[in-house]
Write a protein that holds these residues in place. Structure first.
Motif, PDB file in Angstrom:
ATOM      1  N   UNK A   1       0.814  -1.221   0.000  1.00 50.60           N
ATOM      2  CA  UNK A   1       0.000   0.000   0.000  1.00 50.60           C
ATOM      3  C   UNK A   1       0.844   1.266   0.000  1.00 50.60           C
ATOM      4  N   UNK A   2       1.996   1.226   0.673  1.00 46.34           N
ATOM      5  CA  UNK A   2       2.789   2.456   0.798  1.00 46.34           C
ATOM      6  C   UNK A   2       4.017   2.480  -0.103  1.00 46.34           C
ATOM      7  N   UNK A   3       4.219   1.431  -0.910  1.00 47.91           N
ATOM      8  CA  UNK A   3       5.435   1.331  -1.691  1.00 47.91           C
ATOM      9  C   UNK A   3       5.652   2.515  -2.637  1.00 47.91           C
ATOM     10  N   UNK A   4       4.625   2.928  -3.347  1.00 45.98           N
ATOM     11  CA  UNK A   4       4.794   3.964  -4.367  1.00 45.98           C
ATOM     12  C   UNK A   4       4.219   5.318  -3.964  1.00 45.98           C
ATOM     13  N   UNK A   5       3.820   5.458  -2.721  1.00 44.39           N
ATOM     14  CA  UNK A   5       3.252   6.732  -2.266  1.00 44.39           C
ATOM     15  C   UNK A   5       4.390   7.703  -1.988  1.00 44.39           C
ATOM     16  N   UNK A   6       4.330   8.924  -2.518  1.00 41.59           N
ATOM     17  CA  UNK A   6       5.409   9.887  -2.306  1.00 41.59           C
ATOM     18  C   UNK A   6       5.606  10.219  -0.821  1.00 41.59           C
ATOM     19  N   UNK A   7       6.839  10.517  -0.450  1.00 49.07           N
ATOM     20  CA  UNK A   7       7.153  10.786   0.957  1.00 49.07           C
ATOM     21  C   UNK A   7       6.420  12.017   1.485  1.00 49.07           C
ATOM     22  N   UNK A   8       6.141  12.988   0.616  1.00 52.20           N
ATOM     23  CA  UNK A   8       5.451  14.192   1.094  1.00 52.20           C
ATOM     24  C   UNK A   8       4.022  13.885   1.535  1.00 52.20           C
ATOM     25  N   UNK A   9       3.450  12.769   1.026  1.00 54.57           N
ATOM     26  CA  UNK A   9       2.109  12.353   1.438  1.00 54.57           C
ATOM     27  C   UNK A   9       2.190  11.621   2.779  1.00 54.57           C
ATOM     28  N   UNK A  10       3.143  10.709   2.881  1.00 56.38           N
ATOM     29  CA  UNK A  10       3.281   9.903   4.097  1.00 56.38           C
ATOM     30  C   UNK A  10       3.857  10.692   5.269  1.00 56.38           C
ATOM     31  N   UNK A  11       4.783  11.596   4.972  1.00 65.00           N
ATOM     32  CA  UNK A  11       5.458  12.340   6.032  1.00 65.00           C
ATOM     33  C   UNK A  11       5.628  13.799   5.609  1.00 65.00           C
ATOM     34  N   UNK A  12       4.556  14.589   5.692  1.00 68.76           N
ATOM     35  CA  UNK A  12       4.649  15.988   5.247  1.00 68.76           C
ATOM     36  C   UNK A  12       5.551  16.813   6.160  1.00 68.76           C
ATOM     37  N   UNK A  13       6.513  17.470   5.556  1.00 67.51           N
ATOM     38  CA  UNK A  13       7.474  18.261   6.327  1.00 67.51           C
ATOM     39  C   UNK A  13       7.765  19.558   5.578  1.00 67.51           C
ATOM     40  N   UNK A  14       7.862  20.633   6.326  1.00 69.53           N
ATOM     41  CA  UNK A  14       8.342  21.902   5.775  1.00 69.53           C
ATOM     42  C   UNK A  14       9.313  22.474   6.803  1.00 69.53           C
ATOM     43  N   UNK A  15      10.440  22.931   6.348  1.00 64.51           N
ATOM     44  CA  UNK A  15      11.469  23.401   7.267  1.00 64.51           C
ATOM     45  C   UNK A  15      10.977  24.598   8.069  1.00 64.51           C
ATOM     46  N   UNK A  16      11.121  24.510   9.405  1.00 66.99           N
ATOM     47  CA  UNK A  16      10.741  25.572  10.342  1.00 66.99           C
ATOM     48  C   UNK A  16       9.271  25.973  10.261  1.00 66.99           C
ATOM     49  N   UNK A  17       8.461  25.114   9.719  1.00 67.66           N
ATOM     50  CA  UNK A  17       7.032  25.380   9.665  1.00 67.66           C
ATOM     51  C   UNK A  17       6.275  24.126  10.064  1.00 67.66           C
ATOM     52  N   UNK A  18       4.997  24.101   9.782  1.00 67.60           N
ATOM     53  CA  UNK A  18       4.162  22.952  10.117  1.00 67.60           C
ATOM     54  C   UNK A  18       3.439  22.528   8.844  1.00 67.60           C
ATOM     55  N   UNK A  19       3.344  21.210   8.630  1.00 62.53           N
ATOM     56  CA  UNK A  19       2.719  20.709   7.407  1.00 62.53           C
ATOM     57  C   UNK A  19       1.797  19.536   7.716  1.00 62.53           C
ATOM     58  N   UNK A  20       0.758  19.394   6.909  1.00 59.76           N
ATOM     59  CA  UNK A  20      -0.155  18.262   7.015  1.00 59.76           C
ATOM     60  C   UNK A  20      -0.662  17.929   5.622  1.00 59.76           C
ATOM     61  N   UNK A  21      -0.901  16.640   5.388  1.00 63.62           N
ATOM     62  CA  UNK A  21      -1.388  16.188   4.087  1.00 63.62           C
ATOM     63  C   UNK A  21      -2.671  15.400   4.268  1.00 63.62           C
ATOM     64  N   UNK A  22      -3.568  15.527   3.315  1.00 62.77           N
ATOM     65  CA  UNK A  22      -4.762  14.696   3.313  1.00 62.77           C
ATOM     66  C   UNK A  22      -5.052  14.277   1.880  1.00 62.77           C
ATOM     67  N   UNK A  23      -5.649  13.094   1.756  1.00 64.53           N
ATOM     68  CA  UNK A  23      -6.001  12.567   0.438  1.00 64.53           C
ATOM     69  C   UNK A  23      -7.474  12.181   0.417  1.00 64.53           C
ATOM     70  N   UNK A  24      -8.117  12.437  -0.709  1.00 67.30           N
ATOM     71  CA  UNK A  24      -9.506  12.003  -0.916  1.00 67.30           C
ATOM     72  C   UNK A  24      -9.544  11.168  -2.186  1.00 67.30           C
ATOM     73  N   UNK A  25     -10.473  10.230  -2.232  1.00 69.87           N
ATOM     74  CA  UNK A  25     -10.603   9.381  -3.418  1.00 69.87           C
ATOM     75  C   UNK A  25     -10.907  10.280  -4.617  1.00 69.87           C
ATOM     76  N   UNK A  26     -10.176  10.068  -5.698  1.00 69.15           N
ATOM     77  CA  UNK A  26     -10.314  10.898  -6.895  1.00 69.15           C
ATOM     78  C   UNK A  26     -11.650  10.634  -7.571  1.00 69.15           C
ATOM     79  N   UNK A  27     -12.426  11.698  -7.727  1.00 68.85           N
ATOM     80  CA  UNK A  27     -13.773  11.571  -8.308  1.00 68.85           C
ATOM     81  C   UNK A  27     -13.784  11.871  -9.803  1.00 68.85           C
ATOM     82  N   UNK A  28     -12.686  12.432 -10.287  1.00 67.97           N
ATOM     83  CA  UNK A  28     -12.652  12.875 -11.679  1.00 67.97           C
ATOM     84  C   UNK A  28     -12.904  14.366 -11.796  1.00 67.97           C
ATOM     85  N   UNK A  29     -13.408  14.978 -10.705  1.00 66.72           N
ATOM     86  CA  UNK A  29     -13.627  16.422 -10.681  1.00 66.72           C
ATOM     87  C   UNK A  29     -12.518  17.046  -9.828  1.00 66.72           C
TER      88      UNK A  29
END
Length: 197
Positions: free
Chosen positions: A35-63
Motif C-alpha cells: 500500500x505504501x510502496x509507491x506513495x510519495x514521501x510528502x504524502x506519508x510524512x509531510x514536512x516543511x522546514x521551520x514550519x508545520x505541514x499536514x497532508x490529506x487525500x480524498x478518493x479521486x472523483x474525476x472532478x
C-alpha cells in the motif's frame, strides 16, 4: 527385477514430489508494504522546514476542483489538530521544566489560548503540493497544506504573549524548538491511530 525398478521409481517419484511440495510451501518474501510502496514521501510524512505541514487525500472523483477543495479543507483541519497537539506538548514541557527548576509561575496554560489564535493563523496556510496518487490501486487526490515558518513563529509568539507567562528567553527558545519538534508529530500519529481504531 521389474518389481525393484517399480519400487525404486516410486521412491524417486515420491521424493521428487515431496521436494516440489516443500519448495511450494516455502513462503515468498513479501514486499514491505504494497500500500505504501509507491506513495510519495510528502504524502506519508509531510514536512516543511521551520514550519508545520499536514497532508490529506480524498478518493479521486474525476472532478479536480471538488477533490482539491475537499483535500485542502481536510489538510487544514489536520494542520489545526497538529497545532493543538503541539500546544498540548508545550504545556507538558513547560510544566516539567518549571517543576524541575522549583519555580512558581502564574498565567494561562498555552492550550486554552491557542484555539482562537490557531484559527486566525490558519488563514495564512496554503497548499504547496498536490497530486493524484495511487493508494492501494485507487487514485486519490492529495494536498499538502503548510503554515510557513514566519506564520508558525508568529503563532508561537502570540500563544506565548496571550498566556501571560513570564518566560526567560532561553526557555522560550527551548519551547519554540519543542513546538516545532518531531515529538509533537509522533504524538499526533498516536492520537490519529487511536481515533481510527
Amino acid at each position: 527385477m521389474q518389481l525393484k525398478h517399480i519400487i525404486l521409481g516410486a521412491i524417486i517419484g515420491t521424493s521428487l514430489s515431496a521436494c516440489g511440495a516443500t519448495s511450494k510451501k516455502m513462503p515468498e518474501e513479501a514486499p514491505k508494504n504494497k500500500l505504501t510502496m509507491n506513495i510519495p514521501s510528502w504524502v506519508l510524512n509531510p514536512v516543511v522546514e521551520d514550519g508545520i505541514a499536514a497532508t490529506d487525500c480524498v478518493k479521486f472523483s474525476g472532478n479536480m476542483s471538488i477533490d482539491q477543495k475537499m483535500a485542502s479543507a481536510n489538510a487544514r483541519l489536520a494542520l489545526a489538530q497538529q497545532i493543538e497537539i503541539k500546544v498540548e506538548g508545550l504545556d507538558k514541557t513547560y510544566a516539567s521544566r518549571v517543576d524541575s527548576n522549583d519555580e512558581m509561575t502564574t498565567g494561562t496554560n498555552f492550550s486554552s489560548v491557542s484555539k482562537q489564535l490557531t484559527q486566525q493563523r490558519l488563514n495564512g496556510s496554503r497548499v504547496i503540493k498536490s497530486d493524484i496518487v495511487d493508494i492501494g490501486g485507487q487514485n486519490h487526490f492529495c494536498a499538502m497544506m503548510t503554515l510557513s515558518p514566519t506564520a508558525t513563529k508568529e503563532l508561537f509568539d502570540a500563544i506565548m504573549e496571550q498566556s501571560k507567562r513570564n518566560i526567560n528567553p532561553q526557555d522560550e527558545r527551548f519551547l519554540y524548538q519543542e513546538f516545532k519538534a518531531a515529538k509533537a508529530q509522533e504524538e499526533l500519529d498516536v492520537t490519529i491511530k487511536k481515533l481510527t481504531n
